[in-house]
Motif scaffolding. Sequence first.
Motif, short mmCIF file in Angstrom:
data_model
loop_
_atom_site.label_atom_id
_atom_site.label_comp_id
_atom_site.label_asym_id
_atom_site.label_seq_id
_atom_site.Cartn_x
_atom_site.Cartn_y
_atom_site.Cartn_z
N TRP A 29 51.06 -12.16 74.52
CA TRP A 29 51.78 -11.25 74.93
C TRP A 29 51.25 -10.03 75.39
N TYR A 30 52.10 -9.47 76.38
CA TYR A 30 51.43 -8.40 77.33
C TYR A 30 52.12 -7.20 77.09
N LEU A 81 46.97 -7.48 78.54
CA LEU A 81 47.00 -8.43 77.70
C LEU A 81 46.82 -7.85 76.23
N VAL A 82 47.79 -8.22 75.33
CA VAL A 82 47.62 -7.69 73.91
C VAL A 82 46.80 -8.56 73.12
N VAL A 95 56.74 -18.16 69.52
CA VAL A 95 55.33 -17.30 69.17
C VAL A 95 55.87 -16.11 68.51
N TYR A 96 54.96 -15.39 67.66
CA TYR A 96 55.21 -14.09 67.15
C TYR A 96 54.21 -13.31 67.22
N LEU A 97 54.55 -12.03 67.35
CA LEU A 97 53.43 -10.95 67.17
C LEU A 97 53.98 -10.09 65.97
N GLN A 98 53.18 -9.93 64.97
CA GLN A 98 53.22 -8.98 63.80
C GLN A 98 52.24 -7.80 64.03
N MET A 99 53.00 -6.71 64.35
CA MET A 99 52.44 -5.51 64.66
C MET A 99 52.50 -4.52 63.43
N ASN A 100 51.26 -3.96 62.87
CA ASN A 100 51.24 -3.38 61.68
C ASN A 100 50.49 -2.05 61.94
N SER A 101 50.61 -1.00 61.23
CA SER A 101 50.02 0.31 61.40
C SER A 101 50.04 0.68 62.75
N ALA A 142 55.46 0.73 74.53
CA ALA A 142 55.60 -0.16 75.72
C ALA A 142 56.58 -1.17 75.77
N VAL A 143 56.72 -1.55 76.76
CA VAL A 143 57.70 -2.90 76.96
C VAL A 143 56.61 -4.09 76.67
N TYR A 144 57.04 -4.95 75.71
CA TYR A 144 56.24 -6.13 75.49
C TYR A 144 56.81 -7.20 76.03
N TYR A 145 56.09 -8.16 76.63
CA TYR A 145 56.45 -9.31 77.30
C TYR A 145 55.59 -10.56 76.74
N CYS A 146 56.49 -11.57 76.81
CA CYS A 146 56.04 -12.97 76.34
C CYS A 146 55.70 -13.59 77.60
N ASN A 147 54.30 -14.50 77.51
CA ASN A 147 53.89 -15.27 78.69
C ASN A 147 53.42 -16.49 78.25
N ALA A 148 53.61 -17.53 79.25
CA ALA A 148 53.13 -18.82 79.04
C ALA A 148 52.47 -19.36 80.09
#
Length: 122
Positions: free
Chosen positions: A36-37, A47-48, A81-87, A94-100
């Motif tokens: 995830w970016y 890169l996140v 693929v997942y991105l769990q975002m807390n707090s 931002a705009v979040y992008y998936c990348n492979a």
Amino acid sequence: QVQLVESGGGLVQPGGSLRLSCAASGSTFSDYIMAWYRQAPGKQRDLVASISNFDNDGRTYYGDSVKGRFVISRDNAKTTVYLQMNSLRPEDTAVYYCNARTPWQTPPGPYWGQGTQVTVSS
């Protein structure tokens, strides 16, 4: 070739949570390193988090700004693929992008989703 479609973005208050999803199709998902970016207005795409492919047992990496708050995971059976975002904080907006990418391609990989907007605001 792999096609990526993100979902799950939206507006959330500071301190809240969101889960982003990225559905992949078109190739053998477990072969790919997924990441995830994010890109905020006027800033570069950073890169996140990333998660390795099947051969590397799903090892993860996190950027310093999200360590302890975000969790990346993958479900190879669902090719997602997942991105769990807390707090969440306003600076996560931002705009979040998936990348492979494959293991022999340098990051970022050549395959991108269309992006999903995350806005953290009260």
